[in-house]
Design an enzyme around this catalytic site. Sequence first.
Site, PDB file in Angstrom:
ATOM      1  CD  GLU A  73     -33.295  44.500  26.707  1.00 46.97           C
ATOM      2  OE1 GLU A  73     -34.093  43.693  26.207  1.00 46.97           O
ATOM      3  OE2 GLU A  73     -33.614  45.313  27.587  1.00 46.97           O
ATOM      4  CD  GLU A 105     -44.346  49.717  32.018  1.00 43.31           C
ATOM      5  OE1 GLU A 105     -43.770  48.946  32.793  1.00 43.31           O
ATOM      6  OE2 GLU A 105     -45.032  50.669  32.406  1.00 43.31           O
ATOM      7  CB  CYS A 134     -36.001  47.426  31.181  1.00 41.97           C
ATOM      8  SG  CYS A 134     -36.749  48.415  32.486  1.00 41.97           S
ATOM      9  CE  LYS A 176     -47.279  34.125  32.203  1.00 38.30           C
ATOM     10  NZ  LYS A 176     -45.897  33.674  32.506  1.00 38.30           N
ATOM     11  CB  ALA A 185     -44.304  43.514  23.063  1.00 36.85           C
TER      12      ALA A 185
HETATM   13  P1  NAD Z   1     -40.428  37.820  28.015  1.00 35.34           P
HETATM   14  O1  NAD Z   1     -41.070  38.658  26.969  1.00 35.34           O
HETATM   15  O2  NAD Z   1     -39.748  36.576  27.588  1.00 35.34           O
HETATM   16  O3  NAD Z   1     -41.484  37.379  29.137  1.00 35.34           O
HETATM   17  C1  NAD Z   1     -42.235  38.321  29.858  1.00 35.34           C
HETATM   18  C2  NAD Z   1     -43.545  37.675  30.280  1.00 35.34           C
HETATM   19  O4  NAD Z   1     -44.303  37.390  29.122  1.00 35.34           O
HETATM   20  C3  NAD Z   1     -43.399  36.363  31.040  1.00 35.34           C
HETATM   21  O5  NAD Z   1     -44.356  36.323  32.069  1.00 35.34           O
HETATM   22  C4  NAD Z   1     -43.730  35.335  29.974  1.00 35.34           C
HETATM   23  O6  NAD Z   1     -44.243  34.129  30.490  1.00 35.34           O
HETATM   24  C5  NAD Z   1     -44.804  36.071  29.212  1.00 35.34           C
HETATM   25  N1  NAD Z   1     -45.052  35.551  27.855  1.00 35.34           N
HETATM   26  C6  NAD Z   1     -44.201  34.896  27.034  1.00 35.34           C
HETATM   27  N2  NAD Z   1     -44.828  34.585  25.879  1.00 35.34           N
HETATM   28  C7  NAD Z   1     -46.084  35.075  25.967  1.00 35.34           C
HETATM   29  C8  NAD Z   1     -47.202  35.081  25.094  1.00 35.34           C
HETATM   30  N3  NAD Z   1     -47.156  34.537  23.880  1.00 35.34           N
HETATM   31  N4  NAD Z   1     -48.333  35.667  25.511  1.00 35.34           N
HETATM   32  C9  NAD Z   1     -48.404  36.245  26.721  1.00 35.34           C
HETATM   33  N5  NAD Z   1     -47.387  36.263  27.604  1.00 35.34           N
HETATM   34  C10 NAD Z   1     -46.229  35.691  27.224  1.00 35.34           C
HETATM   35  O7  NAD Z   1     -39.432  38.804  28.771  1.00 35.34           O
HETATM   36  P2  NAD Z   1     -38.426  38.420  29.943  1.00 35.34           P
HETATM   37  O8  NAD Z   1     -37.264  37.730  29.342  1.00 35.34           O
HETATM   38  O9  NAD Z   1     -39.172  37.792  31.058  1.00 35.34           O
HETATM   39  O10 NAD Z   1     -38.002  39.879  30.437  1.00 35.34           O
HETATM   40  C11 NAD Z   1     -36.917  40.569  29.937  1.00 35.34           C
HETATM   41  C12 NAD Z   1     -37.364  41.687  29.041  1.00 35.34           C
HETATM   42  O11 NAD Z   1     -38.237  42.568  29.747  1.00 35.34           O
HETATM   43  C13 NAD Z   1     -36.205  42.550  28.590  1.00 35.34           C
HETATM   44  O12 NAD Z   1     -36.360  42.862  27.228  1.00 35.34           O
HETATM   45  C14 NAD Z   1     -36.346  43.811  29.435  1.00 35.34           C
HETATM   46  O13 NAD Z   1     -35.791  44.969  28.889  1.00 35.34           O
HETATM   47  C15 NAD Z   1     -37.834  43.917  29.538  1.00 35.34           C
HETATM   48  N6  NAD Z   1     -38.213  44.755  30.680  1.00 35.34           N
HETATM   49  C16 NAD Z   1     -38.775  45.984  30.438  1.00 35.34           C
HETATM   50  C17 NAD Z   1     -39.106  46.816  31.498  1.00 35.34           C
HETATM   51  C18 NAD Z   1     -39.731  48.158  31.252  1.00 35.34           C
HETATM   52  O14 NAD Z   1     -40.302  48.705  32.192  1.00 35.34           O
HETATM   53  N7  NAD Z   1     -39.658  48.714  30.064  1.00 35.34           N
HETATM   54  C19 NAD Z   1     -38.874  46.399  32.806  1.00 35.34           C
HETATM   55  C20 NAD Z   1     -38.285  45.159  33.020  1.00 35.34           C
HETATM   56  C21 NAD Z   1     -37.967  44.339  31.948  1.00 35.34           C
END
Ligand code: NAD
Length: 487
Positions: free
Chosen positions: A384, A256, A289, A181, A239
Amino acid sequence: MTEHVLTVAGVAVDTRHWIGGERVASAETFTDVSPIDGSILGEISRGTAMEAAAAVAAAKAAFPAWAATPRAERARILHAVADGVEKRLEELAVVETTDNGALLRSHRRGVMPRVAHNFRFFADWLLKLEHEDFETRGHTNHVSWDPAGPSVLITPWNAPLMLATWKVAPALAAGNTVVLKPAEWTPLTASLLADIAAEAGLPAGVLNVVQGYGSEIGDALTSHPDVRRISFTGSVPTAQRIAASAAVNLTPLSLELGGKSPLLVFADADLDLAVDLAVEQYDNAGQVCLAATRFLVEESVAEEFTRRFVEKAGQLTQGDPRDEATDIGPNIHPLQLEKIDGFVRRAIAAGARAVIGGHRKDGQYYAPTLLTDVAQDSEIVQEEVFGPVLTLQTFTTEDEAVHLANDTRFGLAATLATGDPERAERVTGQLVAGTVWTNCFFVRDLQAPFGGSRHSGVGREGGTWSFDFYCDVKNTVTAPNGWRNHG
Ligand code: NAD
């Protein structure tokens, strides 16, 4: 061309889900917009619980045959996927840049080759994955990695195909089937990956892609009883939601998440190197990240460090990410830009000073920003931002530096610049982080464990750690010939 196929930067991209080896359209769509100029790229199938269930069912049906496929054959197909990625590298690069605004030159030269490498690496690692047998009172212990089952992989927008394939490749290598997804702001390259995988001979149902808003389709995926693994990269609140949803079936999770990582600069460091490392933190418009967004600089060199940093940052070019000369592109979405600006406004209202930047620019761009006079317990130091916004604080002792570095709820990475190897060893031993870089940044080997501590994540992936997560690791104990159990 059908109404379901977009042409993006000259490349045909199917906007439908990919389920069980077929394109499936939803009744509803969502609009995909380019951050470069706000132009509408097209309408994308907007998944619901129905498509989520269909994708998991397809992954479940395909699982027994894929799990039983010999390792060498699985590896061969993954190498064929890598070949397909390399063949379409330029197309993937331009579509990704159009969709998420990151630099085209990075996609061409670093990111997309890395996508192919994800497949090659985990294919090769699979072939040498073994644990030496060991004996217990004459009995042989044999460790095996059994495929676990359908895996749901949920990914963010900041490095869409890189982060997706970092999960897809090991999951498939492990013998699992996948429902991917992608993020709703950047769905396009996942659709191209589905085409590439099918052309490479990956059987129908082994890789499925469903698109849509996490809030609408997420729970149906993460609470599904047939899903055996969930790997998620994204934000902490999402998460937490996923962990609650997965708890119903005790589905194992790899998370992650975000970071607020420090860059520690000691007075004994090579200051030019330290400044190079510091300026790198504006990469991908700060949407990384692992970015070391908090500079912690020894007081005696802080003024000189700041002077050189300002000079170097001033040489960065901000603009169209398709232009080879551009160093910093746009931020992903108007909402993200608003969020970034909100953080900066509140920090300044609380007494921070913008050494550079501190404001929006035309379009979807934010000026590279460095803030000083920030308190350790302030929002700008603790949370962040995920934009080109860095803070600078000073310290006078090593203990203070370590304390400041560790004093947030995150623990993804830490970077230090020092010319003293003994100090490096002392300090790295005390830092709470999944990855620590000494006098370097972003050196990432796929065989290294990767993940975060505290709110930066749960679990580790990479090399054998990925197989440990995606498999049911089994120990088989065999008695020696003629052995009788006498209690
Ligand atoms: P987000 O949590 O908003 O979305 C990530 C994904 O989760 C998207 O595909 C979204 O559609 C999905 N999602 C949203 N609600 C959900 C739910 N209830 N159930 C299941 N899936 C759901 O994050 P974002 O804004 O897309 O990404 C940015 C974040 O990701 C930042 O905090 C960044 O630090 C982190 N990040 C971490 C790493 C790592 O390896 N640690 C790498 C890249 C980004």
